[in-house]
Design an enzyme around this catalytic site. Structure first.
Site, PDB file in Angstrom:
ATOM      1  N   PRO A  45       9.776   5.407  -4.774  1.00  0.00           N
ATOM      2  CA  PRO A  45      10.366   5.988  -5.985  1.00  0.00           C
ATOM      3  C   PRO A  45      11.019   4.896  -6.831  1.00  0.00           C
ATOM      4  O   PRO A  45      11.509   3.892  -6.300  1.00  0.00           O
ATOM      5  CB  PRO A  45      11.408   6.963  -5.441  1.00  0.00           C
ATOM      6  CG  PRO A  45      10.927   7.302  -4.059  1.00  0.00           C
ATOM      7  CD  PRO A  45      10.311   6.037  -3.547  1.00  0.00           C
TER       8      PRO A  45
ATOM      9  N   TYR B 109      26.739  -2.193   5.495  1.00  0.00           N
ATOM     10  CA  TYR B 109      27.400  -1.060   4.876  1.00  0.00           C
ATOM     11  C   TYR B 109      28.081  -0.179   5.916  1.00  0.00           C
ATOM     12  O   TYR B 109      28.955   0.622   5.592  1.00  0.00           O
ATOM     13  CB  TYR B 109      26.408  -0.198   4.092  1.00  0.00           C
ATOM     14  CG  TYR B 109      25.729  -0.898   2.930  1.00  0.00           C
ATOM     15  CD1 TYR B 109      26.053  -2.196   2.563  1.00  0.00           C
ATOM     16  CD2 TYR B 109      24.749  -0.244   2.203  1.00  0.00           C
ATOM     17  CE1 TYR B 109      25.423  -2.827   1.518  1.00  0.00           C
ATOM     18  CE2 TYR B 109      24.111  -0.857   1.139  1.00  0.00           C
ATOM     19  CZ  TYR B 109      24.449  -2.153   0.802  1.00  0.00           C
ATOM     20  OH  TYR B 109      23.816  -2.761  -0.241  1.00  0.00           O
TER      21      TYR B 109
ATOM     22  N   GLY C 298       0.790  -1.219   0.000  1.00  0.00           N
ATOM     23  CA  GLY C 298       0.000   0.000   0.000  1.00  0.00           C
ATOM     24  C   GLY C 298       0.821   1.267   0.000  1.00  0.00           C
ATOM     25  O   GLY C 298       0.266   2.357   0.005  1.00  0.00           O
TER      26      GLY C 298
ATOM     27  N   GLY D 140      16.814   5.864  -7.237  1.00  0.00           N
ATOM     28  CA  GLY D 140      17.341   6.483  -6.039  1.00  0.00           C
ATOM     29  C   GLY D 140      18.842   6.312  -5.931  1.00  0.00           C
ATOM     30  O   GLY D 140      19.547   6.190  -6.942  1.00  0.00           O
ATOM     31  N   LEU D 141      19.314   6.235  -4.689  1.00  0.00           N
ATOM     32  CA  LEU D 141      20.750   6.180  -4.431  1.00  0.00           C
ATOM     33  C   LEU D 141      21.091   4.985  -3.570  1.00  0.00           C
ATOM     34  O   LEU D 141      20.481   4.758  -2.527  1.00  0.00           O
ATOM     35  CB  LEU D 141      21.200   7.462  -3.713  1.00  0.00           C
ATOM     36  CG  LEU D 141      22.659   7.513  -3.246  1.00  0.00           C
ATOM     37  CD1 LEU D 141      23.586   7.680  -4.447  1.00  0.00           C
ATOM     38  CD2 LEU D 141      22.863   8.656  -2.251  1.00  0.00           C
ATOM     39  N   GLY D 142      22.083   4.220  -3.990  1.00  0.00           N
ATOM     40  CA  GLY D 142      22.647   3.178  -3.153  1.00  0.00           C
ATOM     41  C   GLY D 142      23.846   3.726  -2.404  1.00  0.00           C
ATOM     42  O   GLY D 142      24.579   4.575  -2.920  1.00  0.00           O
TER      43      GLY D 142
ATOM     44  N   HIS E 106      19.090  -9.600   3.720  1.00  0.00           N
ATOM     45  CA  HIS E 106      20.210  -9.374   2.804  1.00  0.00           C
ATOM     46  C   HIS E 106      20.421 -10.503   1.814  1.00  0.00           C
ATOM     47  O   HIS E 106      20.674 -10.268   0.628  1.00  0.00           O
ATOM     48  CB  HIS E 106      21.492  -9.161   3.619  1.00  0.00           C
ATOM     49  CG  HIS E 106      22.531  -8.376   2.907  1.00  0.00           C
ATOM     50  ND1 HIS E 106      23.207  -8.853   1.825  1.00  0.00           N
ATOM     51  CD2 HIS E 106      23.019  -7.118   3.131  1.00  0.00           C
ATOM     52  CE1 HIS E 106      24.083  -7.943   1.426  1.00  0.00           C
ATOM     53  NE2 HIS E 106      23.982  -6.880   2.195  1.00  0.00           N
TER      54      HIS E 106
END
Length: 510
Positions: free
Chosen positions: A258, A293, A254, A261-263, A349
């Site tokens: 976007p 990360y 729901g 985008g950005l990693g 992951h």
């Protein structure tokens, strides 16, 4: 409905309307409710969004007008009252199919099993026999005026809608709204239960014919019913269909996400903050990070330091297999590290020991409001066929390695056929391979024809295949370029030329 006046009739009625899980008056149980991503050395564009090279194995929604943390402003609301879960299940299927916001009508004084037992003189019996009864509701719909269509769901109690539904209808100005009722019951039709609600609303309200569903109703039956309803096309957002005007796609949870985008993989804290600032300034609203990360705190700080409202930003993070054994605590740790009230999406992951249990913890986090949507990364067809039957909420998104040299077209179509959105990591080929991909003669020729960069061609190719892209970069110019994907369109011939580049060449081990 007339009260039962003889013991025989009472007994027959008790048998006919025997109570369900919680002894509710006519709402059948359906059992367990299905409740619902190194910097490359290439100088032309970074590809740092992608997964790190690890060599060990192991393993409703607020309403709002946004592209990030809040559910899509669909102008459709599913409002429902449920005691045993049956009406709730139907409501969730309707919301998932239409992209509607969902609101549960909750009694301020919760109903007990004794309250719901038929013909015992309990609370439900008394309310249903009292025309003036209006049970108090806990909470309210924010900005009801934005909805032009309301699906209204309830169980049948003594042949009618529970009086708390009357309270709901009388609590709002529903002028010019279209109301579509649906009920759940053993045998009673929706009939007069819906008709008797009409007088509670303004004459400008349009009432569609309602629909009754039984406890063994299949999701396909609900979808077929929805498709038969004539609604303005603009009112319905299709799950999984990319909207190139809003630059978003509706998830089965729901919420809108976007499509580019950005990693942030391999970005240090300072690089991460600078990159996120560049993304947000350029209009980007999707940020992908992960526990492994090591920059979740930097992501959260950059979001908090931004002038962009939190609800416009969509944040994805991931649990690593080493966290699966304590997933609930790991979710709380992520929230604390990021300093956010909620995380838009958490995904696993990659497959590993305890992944099912970890996913169930994600499901609980959704129920607790800590996480809006959940998903998986590095799950392919065989893994999904084994995994999905063991969980309750269908993943909203699956993130896999996808680029012109490793296209996984059969996997993409399979995932999309399940109503799950696909996101690609390594969209530009991954470290050690980006330069080769960006200089591929086929891609260069297409880029020259459109007056754009090779990176833009590859990213646009992904979008036209229905794949969200999260290229990583620490270069503000590249970040802006990677978002500028809507001033051109690849032809069918150009799409086929890129499709022909597939080498089945995977660039990471997952």
């Amino acid at each position: 409905m007339k009260r039962v006046i003889s013991m025989l009739l009472s007994a027959l009625m008790i048998f006919s309307f025997c109570c369900c899980e919680k002894s509710a008056p006519d709402e059948e149980s359906t059992g367990d409710a299905v409740t619902e991503a190194a910097k490359d050395a290439a100088a032309s564009n970074d590809d740092s969004s992608e997964q790190e090279e690890i060599t060990q194995d192991g393993q409703e929604v607020p309403s709002g007008e946004s592209t990030g943390g809040e559910s899509t402003d669909s102008k459709i609301l599913v409002a429902y009252f449920s005691c045993t879960g049956t009406t709730e299940q139907i409501a969730e299927w309707i919301a998932a199919e239409t992209g509607a916001d969902i609101y549960e009508i909750v009694a301020a004084d919760p109903y007990t099993d004794e309250d719901l037992a038929y013909y015992t003189g309990g609370r439900a019996d008394l309310e249903q026999s009292d025309d003036s009864a209006r049970p108090e509701i806990d909470g309210e719909v924010e900005d009801i005026s934005k909805y032009s269509v309301i699906f209204l769901g309830y169980p049948i109690w003594h042949g009618q809608a529970p009086k708390i539904v009357y309270t709901f209808l009388e609590s709002y100005d529903l002028s010019d709204v279209t109301i579509i009722p649906f009920c759940t019951s053993h045998s009673s039709g929706i009939g007069s239960s819906a008709e008797n609600l009409h007088s509670l609303c303004d004459d400008s309200v349009t009432w569609n014919d309602g629909r009754r569903f039984s406890g063994d109703t299949a999701e396909e039956d609900v979808i077929e019913w929805i498709e038969s309803i004539e609604l303005p096309e603009s009112e319905v957002s299709a799950v999984g269909v990319f909207n190139f005007e809003t630059k978003t796609v509706l998830l089965n949870s729901g919420y809108e996400i976007p499509i580019m985008g950005l990693g942030t993989y391999s970005l240090t804290d300072e690089e991460c903050a600078t990159s996120i600032s560049a993304l947000l300034e350029a209009g980007g609203r999707l940020i992908d990070t992960a526990y492994m990360y090591g920059n979740e705190a930097a992501v959260g700080q950059a979001i908090r330091d931004s002038e962009v409202p939190r609800e416009e930003i969509f944040v994805i993070t991931k649990l690593y297999p080493t966290q699966y054994s304590y997933a609930a605590e790991a979710i709380d740790d992520a929230l604390e590290r990021m300093g956010l009230d909620y995380i838009d999406m958490i995904i696993l992951h990659h497959p590993g020991d305890g992944d099912v249990e970890a996913y169930l913890a994600l499901e609980q986090a959704v129920a607790d409001g800590k996480v809006h949507s959940i998903g998986l990364s590095n799950w392919y067809i065989e893994e999904l066929e084994e995994f999905l039957p063991q969980v309750n909420i269908t993943p909203a998104l699956i993130q896999n390695e996808i680029h012109p040299y490793y296209q996984e077209n059969d996997v993409i179509s399979y995932i999309q056929s399940l109503g799950i959105v696909v996101q690609g990591w390594y969209p530009l080929g991954g470290r050690g391979h980006t330069s080769e991909l960006l200089n591929d003669e086929t891609i260069v020729a297409i880029a020259e024809a459109h007056g754009v960069s090779s990176a833009q061609v590859i990213l646009r190719w992904n979008l036209q295949k229905g794949v969200i892209v999260i290229p990583g970069s620490s270069d503000p110019d590249h970040i802006r370029e990677n978002l500028d994907l809507f001033g051109f369109e690849l032809t069918d011939e150009e799409m086929e030329q890129i499709n022909a580049l597939d080498r089945n060449e995977k660039h990471d081990w997952y």
